[in-house]
Scaffold this motif. Sequence first.
Motif, PDB file in Angstrom:
ATOM      1  N   PRO A  57     -22.600   6.553  -2.988  1.00 24.68           N
ATOM      2  CA  PRO A  57     -21.615   5.887  -3.675  1.00 24.68           C
ATOM      3  C   PRO A  57     -22.275   4.885  -4.725  1.00 24.68           C
ATOM      4  O   PRO A  57     -21.477   4.551  -5.714  1.00 24.68           O
ATOM      5  CB  PRO A  57     -21.335   4.950  -2.490  1.00 24.68           C
ATOM      6  CG  PRO A  57     -21.731   5.725  -1.068  1.00 24.68           C
ATOM      7  CD  PRO A  57     -23.021   6.401  -1.718  1.00 24.68           C
ATOM      8  N   ASP A  58     -23.381   4.409  -4.578  1.00 26.62           N
ATOM      9  CA  ASP A  58     -23.941   3.474  -5.662  1.00 26.62           C
ATOM     10  C   ASP A  58     -24.533   4.288  -6.769  1.00 26.62           C
ATOM     11  O   ASP A  58     -24.894   3.476  -7.808  1.00 26.62           O
ATOM     12  CB  ASP A  58     -24.990   2.504  -4.997  1.00 26.62           C
ATOM     13  CG  ASP A  58     -26.284   3.136  -4.293  1.00 26.62           C
ATOM     14  OD1 ASP A  58     -26.269   4.202  -4.630  1.00 26.62           O
ATOM     15  OD2 ASP A  58     -27.098   2.569  -3.733  1.00 26.62           O
ATOM     16  N   LEU A  59     -24.710   5.369  -6.822  1.00 28.56           N
ATOM     17  CA  LEU A  59     -25.282   6.193  -8.027  1.00 28.56           C
ATOM     18  C   LEU A  59     -26.638   5.933  -8.357  1.00 28.56           C
ATOM     19  O   LEU A  59     -26.900   5.995  -9.529  1.00 28.56           O
ATOM     20  CB  LEU A  59     -24.278   6.026  -9.342  1.00 28.56           C
ATOM     21  CG  LEU A  59     -22.883   6.525  -8.967  1.00 28.56           C
ATOM     22  CD1 LEU A  59     -22.148   6.594 -10.181  1.00 28.56           C
ATOM     23  CD2 LEU A  59     -22.863   8.070  -8.262  1.00 28.56           C
ATOM     24  N   ARG A  60     -27.562   5.044  -7.698  1.00 31.52           N
ATOM     25  CA  ARG A  60     -28.556   4.378  -7.934  1.00 31.52           C
ATOM     26  C   ARG A  60     -29.813   5.706  -8.284  1.00 31.52           C
ATOM     27  O   ARG A  60     -30.657   5.440  -8.981  1.00 31.52           O
ATOM     28  CB  ARG A  60     -29.276   3.667  -6.744  1.00 31.52           C
ATOM     29  CG  ARG A  60     -28.786   2.455  -6.901  1.00 31.52           C
ATOM     30  CD  ARG A  60     -29.596   1.334  -5.949  1.00 31.52           C
ATOM     31  NE  ARG A  60     -30.205   2.039  -4.821  1.00 31.52           N
ATOM     32  CZ  ARG A  60     -30.410   1.467  -3.777  1.00 31.52           C
ATOM     33  NH1 ARG A  60     -30.099   0.220  -3.535  1.00 31.52           N
ATOM     34  NH2 ARG A  60     -30.761   2.248  -2.899  1.00 31.52           N
ATOM     35  N   ASP A  61     -29.610   6.850  -7.754  1.00 29.86           N
ATOM     36  CA  ASP A  61     -30.440   7.874  -7.951  1.00 29.86           C
ATOM     37  C   ASP A  61     -30.021   8.740  -9.052  1.00 29.86           C
ATOM     38  O   ASP A  61     -30.547   9.960  -9.240  1.00 29.86           O
ATOM     39  CB  ASP A  61     -30.588   8.681  -6.704  1.00 29.86           C
ATOM     40  CG  ASP A  61     -29.293   9.365  -5.965  1.00 29.86           C
ATOM     41  OD1 ASP A  61     -28.163   9.013  -6.692  1.00 29.86           O
ATOM     42  OD2 ASP A  61     -29.507  10.177  -5.482  1.00 29.86           O
ATOM     43  N   LEU A  62     -29.078   8.321 -10.093  1.00 30.32           N
ATOM     44  CA  LEU A  62     -28.871   9.280 -11.054  1.00 30.32           C
ATOM     45  C   LEU A  62     -29.174   8.426 -12.648  1.00 30.32           C
ATOM     46  O   LEU A  62     -28.689   7.144 -12.671  1.00 30.32           O
ATOM     47  CB  LEU A  62     -27.127   9.338 -11.175  1.00 30.32           C
ATOM     48  CG  LEU A  62     -26.802  10.212 -10.118  1.00 30.32           C
ATOM     49  CD1 LEU A  62     -25.464  10.536 -10.264  1.00 30.32           C
ATOM     50  CD2 LEU A  62     -27.419  11.762 -10.072  1.00 30.32           C
ATOM     51  N   LYS A  63     -30.108   9.064 -13.073  1.00 27.27           N
ATOM     52  CA  LYS A  63     -30.569   8.380 -14.377  1.00 27.27           C
ATOM     53  C   LYS A  63     -30.026   9.281 -15.604  1.00 27.27           C
ATOM     54  O   LYS A  63     -30.216  10.488 -15.555  1.00 27.27           O
ATOM     55  CB  LYS A  63     -31.934   8.357 -14.385  1.00 27.27           C
ATOM     56  CG  LYS A  63     -32.851   7.804 -15.640  1.00 27.27           C
ATOM     57  CD  LYS A  63     -34.131   8.120 -15.532  1.00 27.27           C
ATOM     58  CE  LYS A  63     -34.839   7.657 -16.776  1.00 27.27           C
ATOM     59  NZ  LYS A  63     -36.313   8.182 -16.913  1.00 27.27           N
ATOM     60  N   ARG A  64     -29.404   8.453 -16.615  1.00 25.49           N
ATOM     61  CA  ARG A  64     -28.910   9.177 -17.643  1.00 25.49           C
ATOM     62  C   ARG A  64     -30.079   9.604 -18.652  1.00 25.49           C
ATOM     63  O   ARG A  64     -30.814   8.830 -18.875  1.00 25.49           O
ATOM     64  CB  ARG A  64     -27.924   8.442 -18.543  1.00 25.49           C
ATOM     65  CG  ARG A  64     -27.254   9.467 -19.730  1.00 25.49           C
ATOM     66  CD  ARG A  64     -26.422   8.365 -20.536  1.00 25.49           C
ATOM     67  NE  ARG A  64     -27.036   7.207 -21.160  1.00 25.49           N
ATOM     68  CZ  ARG A  64     -27.745   7.048 -22.389  1.00 25.49           C
ATOM     69  NH1 ARG A  64     -27.685   8.136 -23.213  1.00 25.49           N
ATOM     70  NH2 ARG A  64     -28.034   6.102 -22.953  1.00 25.49           N
ATOM     71  N   VAL A  65     -29.986  11.142 -18.941  1.00 26.95           N
ATOM     72  CA  VAL A  65     -31.085  11.699 -19.448  1.00 26.95           C
ATOM     73  C   VAL A  65     -30.879  12.450 -20.896  1.00 26.95           C
ATOM     74  O   VAL A  65     -31.408  12.494 -21.807  1.00 26.95           O
ATOM     75  CB  VAL A  65     -31.954  12.695 -18.763  1.00 26.95           C
ATOM     76  CG1 VAL A  65     -32.557  12.156 -17.501  1.00 26.95           C
ATOM     77  CG2 VAL A  65     -31.078  13.843 -18.362  1.00 26.95           C
ATOM     78  N   ARG A  66     -29.516  12.257 -21.098  1.00 35.29           N
ATOM     79  CA  ARG A  66     -28.993  12.980 -22.400  1.00 35.29           C
ATOM     80  C   ARG A  66     -27.659  12.322 -22.631  1.00 35.29           C
ATOM     81  O   ARG A  66     -26.744  12.449 -21.530  1.00 35.29           O
ATOM     82  CB  ARG A  66     -28.933  14.528 -22.399  1.00 35.29           C
ATOM     83  CG  ARG A  66     -29.072  15.137 -23.641  1.00 35.29           C
ATOM     84  CD  ARG A  66     -29.191  16.586 -23.503  1.00 35.29           C
ATOM     85  NE  ARG A  66     -30.275  16.992 -22.809  1.00 35.29           N
ATOM     86  CZ  ARG A  66     -30.422  17.803 -21.930  1.00 35.29           C
ATOM     87  NH1 ARG A  66     -29.430  18.696 -21.309  1.00 35.29           N
ATOM     88  NH2 ARG A  66     -31.272  17.896 -21.101  1.00 35.29           N
TER      89      ARG A  66
END
Length: 166
Positions: A57-66
């Motif tokens: 739910p916190d999306l902490r493990d998603l890093k924008r790469v493009r």
Amino acid sequence: MKRFRGALLVLLLATLPAAAAGRATTLTGRFNSGGLHGEDAARDFLTRYASLLGLRPDLRDLKRVRHSVDRGGSVLTFQQEHQGVPVFGGMVLVGLDTADAIRYVKSDYVPNLIVDTTPLITPAQALLAAGSTLGAPLAGRRAASRLVIVEGDKEHPGTHPAWEIG
């Protein structure tokens, strides 16, 4: 009419296990971004539908790469990470139209990861093992490497750290 229902049932049965596992989930439509733009719109949408997509739910493990933009809109690509280590294939793509409405989400997120990210071998040892398996001398070659999390196979189930060598 019965034939249509049967086809629909087969489609639902074929897609539900993937969605339940949080893998290979795709949503399409035209979803209002609530006045948000770009990455803010994408993250807001992913947060609201995190449970449906199997995301944290916190999306902490998603890093924008493009972030690619063309005349039809834009696509934001997020890389899943676990303890700072990229998850191989763990990508989430969010497509937006020119008005920043969400048009689709394609998720290959790997849910509920529990894995020690400490590698058991060095990149050089991984290169030597790969060369041995392939029957080609790879040791001593200069190659970029990065630690990633991969899903195992029947002989090595679960998720594991591995060296990606390119």
